[in-house]
Design a protein around this motif. Sequence first.
Motif, PDB file in Angstrom:
ATOM      1  N   PHE A   1     -10.648 -16.669 -27.425  1.00 57.34           N
ATOM      2  CA  PHE A   1      -9.890 -16.949 -26.202  1.00 57.34           C
ATOM      3  C   PHE A   1     -10.230 -15.989 -25.078  1.00 57.34           C
ATOM      4  O   PHE A   1      -9.759 -16.148 -23.961  1.00 57.34           O
ATOM      5  N   GLY A   2     -11.048 -14.988 -25.348  1.00 61.86           N
ATOM      6  CA  GLY A   2     -11.519 -14.114 -24.287  1.00 61.86           C
ATOM      7  C   GLY A   2     -10.940 -12.718 -24.304  1.00 61.86           C
ATOM      8  O   GLY A   2     -10.168 -12.360 -25.183  1.00 61.86           O
ATOM      9  N   PRO A   3     -11.320 -11.942 -23.312  1.00 66.30           N
ATOM     10  CA  PRO A   3     -10.900 -10.547 -23.224  1.00 66.30           C
ATOM     11  C   PRO A   3      -9.378 -10.398 -23.130  1.00 66.30           C
ATOM     12  O   PRO A   3      -8.700 -11.208 -22.517  1.00 66.30           O
ATOM     13  N   TRP A   4      -8.895  -9.324 -23.747  1.00 73.80           N
ATOM     14  CA  TRP A   4      -7.464  -9.022 -23.706  1.00 73.80           C
ATOM     15  C   TRP A   4      -7.268  -7.707 -22.978  1.00 73.80           C
ATOM     16  O   TRP A   4      -7.775  -6.668 -23.394  1.00 73.80           O
ATOM     17  N   TYR A   5      -6.571  -7.762 -21.867  1.00 74.47           N
ATOM     18  CA  TYR A   5      -6.275  -6.571 -21.050  1.00 74.47           C
ATOM     19  C   TYR A   5      -4.865  -6.693 -20.488  1.00 74.47           C
ATOM     20  O   TYR A   5      -4.577  -6.233 -19.394  1.00 74.47           O
ATOM     21  N   ASN A   6      -3.988  -7.338 -21.243  1.00 70.24           N
ATOM     22  CA  ASN A   6      -2.673  -7.710 -20.735  1.00 70.24           C
ATOM     23  C   ASN A   6      -1.592  -6.656 -20.933  1.00 70.24           C
ATOM     24  O   ASN A   6      -0.469  -6.852 -20.511  1.00 70.24           O
TER      25      ASN A   6
ATOM     26  N   LEU B   1     -23.626  -2.896 -23.343  1.00 73.55           N
ATOM     27  CA  LEU B   1     -24.930  -3.555 -23.246  1.00 73.55           C
ATOM     28  C   LEU B   1     -26.068  -2.560 -23.052  1.00 73.55           C
ATOM     29  O   LEU B   1     -27.233  -2.904 -23.232  1.00 73.55           O
ATOM     30  N   THR B   2     -25.740  -1.324 -22.690  1.00 73.20           N
ATOM     31  CA  THR B   2     -26.779  -0.308 -22.482  1.00 73.20           C
ATOM     32  C   THR B   2     -27.083   0.486 -23.749  1.00 73.20           C
ATOM     33  O   THR B   2     -28.015   1.293 -23.750  1.00 73.20           O
ATOM     34  N   LEU B   3     -26.313   0.264 -24.815  1.00 71.85           N
ATOM     35  CA  LEU B   3     -26.554   0.986 -26.061  1.00 71.85           C
ATOM     36  C   LEU B   3     -27.882   0.567 -26.675  1.00 71.85           C
ATOM     37  O   LEU B   3     -28.253  -0.602 -26.639  1.00 71.85           O
ATOM     38  N   ASP B   4     -28.580   1.518 -27.242  1.00 69.75           N
ATOM     39  CA  ASP B   4     -29.843   1.230 -27.913  1.00 69.75           C
ATOM     40  C   ASP B   4     -29.531   0.941 -29.377  1.00 69.75           C
ATOM     41  O   ASP B   4     -29.597   1.828 -30.230  1.00 69.75           O
TER      42      ASP B   4
ATOM     43  N   GLU C   1     -28.112 -11.568 -29.287  1.00 69.78           N
ATOM     44  CA  GLU C   1     -26.885 -12.355 -29.443  1.00 69.78           C
ATOM     45  C   GLU C   1     -25.700 -11.659 -28.783  1.00 69.78           C
ATOM     46  O   GLU C   1     -24.886 -12.297 -28.127  1.00 69.78           O
ATOM     47  N   PHE C   2     -25.621 -10.347 -28.960  1.00 68.90           N
ATOM     48  CA  PHE C   2     -24.517  -9.592 -28.378  1.00 68.90           C
ATOM     49  C   PHE C   2     -24.568  -9.634 -26.853  1.00 68.90           C
ATOM     50  O   PHE C   2     -23.545  -9.823 -26.199  1.00 68.90           O
ATOM     51  N   LYS C   3     -25.751  -9.461 -26.297  1.00 71.96           N
ATOM     52  CA  LYS C   3     -25.897  -9.504 -24.840  1.00 71.96           C
ATOM     53  C   LYS C   3     -25.400 -10.838 -24.299  1.00 71.96           C
ATOM     54  O   LYS C   3     -24.615 -10.883 -23.359  1.00 71.96           O
ATOM     55  N   GLN C   4     -25.836 -11.918 -24.891  1.00 76.17           N
ATOM     56  CA  GLN C   4     -25.421 -13.244 -24.440  1.00 76.17           C
ATOM     57  C   GLN C   4     -23.915 -13.440 -24.633  1.00 76.17           C
ATOM     58  O   GLN C   4     -23.220 -13.927 -23.738  1.00 76.17           O
ATOM     59  N   ALA C   5     -23.404 -13.043 -25.789  1.00 77.43           N
ATOM     60  CA  ALA C   5     -21.979 -13.216 -26.073  1.00 77.43           C
ATOM     61  C   ALA C   5     -21.119 -12.367 -25.138  1.00 77.43           C
ATOM     62  O   ALA C   5     -20.080 -12.826 -24.659  1.00 77.43           O
TER      63      ALA C   5
ATOM     64  N   LEU D   1     -17.250 -11.708 -20.815  1.00 77.27           N
ATOM     65  CA  LEU D   1     -16.785 -11.123 -19.556  1.00 77.27           C
ATOM     66  C   LEU D   1     -16.624 -12.178 -18.462  1.00 77.27           C
ATOM     67  O   LEU D   1     -15.771 -12.030 -17.582  1.00 77.27           O
ATOM     68  N   ALA D   2     -17.413 -13.236 -18.511  1.00 77.62           N
ATOM     69  CA  ALA D   2     -17.301 -14.306 -17.508  1.00 77.62           C
ATOM     70  C   ALA D   2     -15.949 -15.014 -17.597  1.00 77.62           C
ATOM     71  O   ALA D   2     -15.490 -15.604 -16.608  1.00 77.62           O
ATOM     72  N   ILE D   3     -15.298 -14.929 -18.737  1.00 70.50           N
ATOM     73  CA  ILE D   3     -13.982 -15.545 -18.889  1.00 70.50           C
ATOM     74  C   ILE D   3     -12.979 -14.926 -17.916  1.00 70.50           C
ATOM     75  O   ILE D   3     -12.089 -15.611 -17.414  1.00 70.50           O
TER      76      ILE D   3
END
Length: 105
Positions: free
Chosen positions: A4-9, A26-29, A46-50, A55-57
């Motif tokens: 359902f997306g990010p939780w920041y509530n 995303l910058t982690l090696d 896969e992680f980058k795309q996911a 975050l687009a949510i």
Amino acid sequence: MTYFGPWYNGTDGNIEDFIASGKRLLTLDADTYITGHQRGIFSKQEFKQAMEQFLAIIEKRDETIEQNVRQGLTFEELTKIGIFYPRKSLEKNLLLTWERSGIHS
């Protein structure tokens, strides 16, 4: 990364910090990423795309709220359409409380 997306509530939630944190990951090696909820294990690609989709949510939610406010929906009406959680799950008081908190923030 819940479906359902990010939780920041929470009262200590900060959308900008959440986005910055997601982008920082995303910058982690790393070759493999392990999340705490649902799918769990991702390759780097896969992680980058996911993460980008995850975050687009946030923007999609903001657009949904703005669009509905422009159409004249009240706060109470907004809390019933399922912006953060699926509409059916809002029958549970706890999720409705978090839905309200998310819309408020």
